[in-house]
Design an enzyme around this catalytic site. Structure first.
Site, PDB file in Angstrom:
ATOM      1  N   HIS A  33       0.853  -1.206   0.000  1.00 29.78           N
ATOM      2  CA  HIS A  33       0.000   0.000   0.000  1.00 29.78           C
ATOM      3  C   HIS A  33       0.885   1.251   0.000  1.00 29.78           C
ATOM      4  CE1 HIS A  33      -3.353   2.596   0.605  1.00 29.78           C
ATOM      5  NE2 HIS A  33      -3.658   2.341   1.861  1.00 29.78           N
ATOM      6  N   HIS A  50      -2.656  -2.396  -9.560  1.00 25.87           N
ATOM      7  CA  HIS A  50      -3.625  -1.744  -8.667  1.00 25.87           C
ATOM      8  C   HIS A  50      -4.886  -2.591  -8.636  1.00 25.87           C
ATOM      9  CE1 HIS A  50      -6.118   1.394  -6.876  1.00 25.87           C
ATOM     10  NE2 HIS A  50      -4.988   1.998  -6.584  1.00 25.87           N
ATOM     11  N   ASP A  98       2.628   5.390  -6.938  1.00 27.26           N
ATOM     12  CA  ASP A  98       3.914   5.296  -6.209  1.00 27.26           C
ATOM     13  C   ASP A  98       5.120   5.169  -7.125  1.00 27.26           C
ATOM     14  OD1 ASP A  98       1.927   3.499  -4.018  1.00 27.26           O
ATOM     15  OD2 ASP A  98       2.987   5.334  -3.466  1.00 27.26           O
TER      16      ASP A  98
HETATM   17  C1  SDX Z   1      -1.497   2.126  -3.409  1.00 23.83           C
HETATM   18  O1  SDX Z   1      -6.260   0.883  -3.126  1.00 23.83           O
HETATM   19  C2  SDX Z   1      -5.753   1.996  -3.420  1.00 23.83           C
HETATM   20  O2  SDX Z   1      -6.379   2.890  -3.924  1.00 23.83           O
HETATM   21  C3  SDX Z   1      -4.291   2.145  -3.014  1.00 23.83           C
HETATM   22  C4  SDX Z   1      -3.623   3.437  -3.451  1.00 23.83           C
HETATM   23  C5  SDX Z   1      -4.174   4.625  -2.722  1.00 23.83           C
HETATM   24  O3  SDX Z   1      -4.033   5.754  -3.228  1.00 23.83           O
HETATM   25  O4  SDX Z   1      -4.668   4.443  -1.592  1.00 23.83           O
HETATM   26  O5  SDX Z   1      -3.802   3.624  -4.853  1.00 23.83           O
HETATM   27  C6  SDX Z   1      -2.123   3.428  -3.144  1.00 23.83           C
HETATM   28  O6  SDX Z   1      -1.443   1.332  -2.521  1.00 23.83           O
HETATM   29  C7  SDX Z   1      -1.000   1.818  -4.796  1.00 23.83           C
HETATM   30  C8  SDX Z   1      -0.416   0.370  -4.902  1.00 23.83           C
HETATM   31  C9  SDX Z   1       1.026   0.409  -4.377  1.00 23.83           C
HETATM   32  N1  SDX Z   1       1.553  -0.966  -4.280  1.00 23.83           N
HETATM   33  C10 SDX Z   1       2.514  -1.406  -5.114  1.00 23.83           C
HETATM   34  O7  SDX Z   1       2.958  -0.762  -6.075  1.00 23.83           O
HETATM   35  C11 SDX Z   1       3.043  -2.794  -4.769  1.00 23.83           C
HETATM   36  C12 SDX Z   1       3.132  -3.620  -6.053  1.00 23.83           C
HETATM   37  N2  SDX Z   1       1.747  -3.861  -6.522  1.00 23.83           N
HETATM   38  C13 SDX Z   1       1.193  -5.170  -6.165  1.00 23.83           C
HETATM   39  O8  SDX Z   1       1.538  -5.550  -4.840  1.00 23.83           O
HETATM   40  C14 SDX Z   1      -0.305  -5.212  -6.503  1.00 23.83           C
HETATM   41  O9  SDX Z   1      -0.465  -4.711  -7.771  1.00 23.83           O
HETATM   42  C15 SDX Z   1      -1.313  -4.542  -5.596  1.00 23.83           C
HETATM   43  C16 SDX Z   1      -1.139  -4.923  -4.178  1.00 23.83           C
HETATM   44  C17 SDX Z   1      -1.245  -3.066  -5.742  1.00 23.83           C
HETATM   45  C18 SDX Z   1      -2.677  -5.025  -6.051  1.00 23.83           C
HETATM   46  O10 SDX Z   1      -2.695  -6.407  -5.781  1.00 23.83           O
HETATM   47  P1  SDX Z   1      -3.857  -7.289  -6.354  1.00 23.83           P
HETATM   48  O11 SDX Z   1      -5.170  -6.635  -6.143  1.00 23.83           O
HETATM   49  O12 SDX Z   1      -3.680  -8.704  -5.930  1.00 23.83           O
HETATM   50  O13 SDX Z   1      -3.544  -7.167  -7.893  1.00 23.83           O
HETATM   51  P2  SDX Z   1      -4.344  -7.861  -8.988  1.00 23.83           P
HETATM   52  O14 SDX Z   1      -5.458  -8.685  -8.430  1.00 23.83           O
HETATM   53  O15 SDX Z   1      -4.698  -6.827  -9.976  1.00 23.83           O
HETATM   54  O16 SDX Z   1      -3.255  -8.875  -9.603  1.00 23.83           O
HETATM   55  C19 SDX Z   1      -3.579  -9.479 -10.814  1.00 23.83           C
HETATM   56  C20 SDX Z   1      -2.377 -10.325 -11.175  1.00 23.83           C
HETATM   57  C21 SDX Z   1      -1.962 -11.323 -10.120  1.00 23.83           C
HETATM   58  O17 SDX Z   1      -1.349 -12.421 -10.816  1.00 23.83           O
HETATM   59  P3  SDX Z   1      -2.308 -13.717 -11.185  1.00 23.83           P
HETATM   60  O18 SDX Z   1      -2.714 -14.310  -9.841  1.00 23.83           O
HETATM   61  O19 SDX Z   1      -3.492 -13.185 -11.986  1.00 23.83           O
HETATM   62  O20 SDX Z   1      -1.406 -14.630 -11.997  1.00 23.83           O
HETATM   63  O21 SDX Z   1      -1.225  -9.477 -11.400  1.00 23.83           O
HETATM   64  C22 SDX Z   1      -0.188  -9.864 -10.516  1.00 23.83           C
HETATM   65  C23 SDX Z   1      -0.841 -10.614  -9.384  1.00 23.83           C
HETATM   66  O22 SDX Z   1       0.092 -11.522  -8.829  1.00 23.83           O
HETATM   67  N3  SDX Z   1       0.444  -8.620 -10.060  1.00 23.83           N
HETATM   68  C24 SDX Z   1       1.753  -8.354 -10.156  1.00 23.83           C
HETATM   69  C25 SDX Z   1       1.897  -7.059  -9.666  1.00 23.83           C
HETATM   70  N4  SDX Z   1       0.699  -6.582  -9.293  1.00 23.83           N
HETATM   71  C26 SDX Z   1      -0.199  -7.549  -9.526  1.00 23.83           C
HETATM   72  N5  SDX Z   1       2.798  -9.086 -10.611  1.00 23.83           N
HETATM   73  C27 SDX Z   1       4.014  -8.489 -10.555  1.00 23.83           C
HETATM   74  N6  SDX Z   1       4.236  -7.227 -10.101  1.00 23.83           N
HETATM   75  C28 SDX Z   1       3.206  -6.488  -9.647  1.00 23.83           C
HETATM   76  N7  SDX Z   1       3.415  -5.254  -9.204  1.00 23.83           N
END
Ligand code: SDX
Length: 391
Positions: free
Chosen positions: A229, A272, A330
């Site tokens: 996050h 996201h 971010d």
């Molecule tokens: C913020 O919610 C908000 O609004 C948050 C925020 C705010 O202003 O409050 O916008 C701020 O928290 C932004 C996010 C910052 N975090 C990061 O940058 C960390 C890296 N991102 C990941 O951890 C991830 O993208 C999340 C946590 C942000 C979202 O996770 P989800 O909901 O599990 O993502 P998803 O369901 O869209 O994932 C779909 C697929 C998955 O793979 P499969 O199971 O389909 O095979 O994409 C993959 C995930 O494993 N994936 C990634 C990835 N993000 C998602 N793979 C590699 N690198 C990534 N960054």
């Protein structure tokens, strides 16, 4: 139908609450604060005016703006006894740990005679928090580096005051860099609110028990700290340092790591839960990043070059394209903060300073509209009933 928007019943079933503060369309990459698009606000407004908009629902008149700005200015100092809170922490404590503790501790100073059913008293709490967060944040940095705290100044605007409290020291005259101050205000605006993200939902859940606003905001700070996050901005910079250079094979190695299901590594700053398109904040952040670095003659900053190459390759990679993984808020913010001279362990603290207006606006909205205690349910997957073994 909810006002101007219609939702399918499936979505309504998952919605945590009703709110009129921020609207996100993840598929289209749209972010509206009280109906105003984030890019228009970023180009024409400032953090204090946006704070008024988020809290009260409309843009302020000139007179309302000056009154609101004056109230914030007059609440920026913290109670002198709060200095003692800091002395209880180790000098090398992470600033997020300090800020989380001190903000929770504000309840000890302002909670006793607080009637949160009274809109006026909720408004005073909101203004106290908006005003004191930059002061507490800068104090956590000064404590970390062993320098004396700076008192806020009433002649500086919100972003200037924060930079002054962060970087001024008794041995030399501090000059405000207008480019840094504008970039800082822009960063505050882009992090101000974002619908029901994890930390805002935490604040609303804590608030639904009737807890005081300082305890609720402290809970939000704790939730924001995680690398998935708000901790992602610090993690992006650490990742760019680890990548080291923008050579093709190096970057591809990290992209392959991010795709490897057995490897917990994620490409920080990408992806996201809601946006399946470009995060509109990331676009504005990238423009601000280019402006700040160009102004500093650092357009060829190695971290920026790695970030741009990483973005380009990731956006062409099937794994990221299929999953609609785009840069989020971010991805570029850390490069700007790094260029301004802010250490990585302060990045999430700055996110918390900005998000406080979002958190407290949602907390206030919940109290204004009436609420019941939040009580998420579960799908039980444990044992069925069984008897305790008789000896
Ligand atoms: C913020 O919610 C908000 O609004 C948050 C925020 C705010 O202003 O409050 O916008 C701020 O928290 C932004 C996010 C910052 N975090 C990061 O940058 C960390 C890296 N991102 C990941 O951890 C991830 O993208 C999340 C946590 C942000 C979202 O996770 P989800 O909901 O599990 O993502 P998803 O369901 O869209 O994932 C779909 C697929 C998955 O793979 P499969 O199971 O389909 O095979 O994409 C993959 C995930 O494993 N994936 C990634 C990835 N993000 C998602 N793979 C590699 N690198 C990534 N960054």
């Amino acid at each position: 139908d909810k006002g101007h928007f219609t939702y399918d019943p499936g979505f309504v079933a998952t919605a945590a609450c009703e709110s009129g503060i921020t609207y996100i369309d993840g598929a289209e990459g749209v972010l509206l604060h009280r109906g105003y698009p984030i890019d228009q606000l970023a180009d024409n407004s400032n953090f204090v005016e946006l704070s008024y908009l988020l809290l009260f629902g409309e843009l302020p008149s000139d007179e309302q703006y000056e009154t609101f700005k004056g109230l914030i200015t007059n609440h920026t100092m913290v109670h002198e006894q709060i200095v003692n809170f800091f002395k209880g922490f180790r000098r090398d404590a992470h600033p997020m740990a300090i800020v989380c503790g001190v903000v929770g501790g504000l309840a000890a100073f302002y909670h006793d005679n607080l009637d949160i059913s009274d809109e006026k008293q909720r408004r005073v709490s909101a203004i106290r928090l908006i005003a004191k967060m930059p002061t507490i944040a800068a104090m956590s940095y000064k404590y970390n580096i062993g320098q004396p705290f700076n008192y806020p100044r009433n002649d500086l605007n919100y972003a200037e005051n924060f930079l002054y409290m962060m970087f001024s020291n008794p041995c030399e005259e501090f000059k405000i860099n207008p480019v840094f101050a504008k970039a800082m205000d822009r960063i505050f605006m882009l992090h101000a609110d974002h619908e029901q993200n994890a930390s805002t939902s935490t604040v609303r859940l804590a608030g639904s028990t009737g807890a005081n606003p300082f305890a609720c905001i402290s809970a939000g700070i704790a939730a924001l700290w995680g690398p998935a996050h708000g901790g992602a901005n610090e993690a992006v910079l650490n990742m760019l340092d680890e990548i080291g250079d923008e050579s093709e094979e190096n970057i591809q190695r990290f992209i392959d790591k991010a795709k490897d299901k057995d490897d917990p590594f994620k490409l920080m700053g990408f992806g996201h839960r809601v946006y399946k398109n470009f995060d509109p904040r990331a676009k504005v952040m990238k423009e601000t990043c280019d402006e700040v670095l160009a102004e500093l003659g650092k357009a060829d900053d190695p971290k920026l070059k790695i970030a741009k190459r990483l973005e380009q390759i990731a956006l062409e990679d099937d794994y990221f394209v299929e999953r609609k993984l785009y840069p989020n808020v971010d991805f570029y913010s850390g490069i700007i903060l790094n260029a301004i001279g802010i250490p990585t362990n302060m990045f999430t603290v700055i996110f918390a300073v900005a998000r406080t207006i979002g958190w407290i606006s949602h907390w206030n909205e919940m109290h204004s509209n009436g609420f019941r205690i939040g009580r998420p349910r579960q799908l039980y997957i444990g044992h069925t009933q069984r008897d305790y073994p008789t000896k």
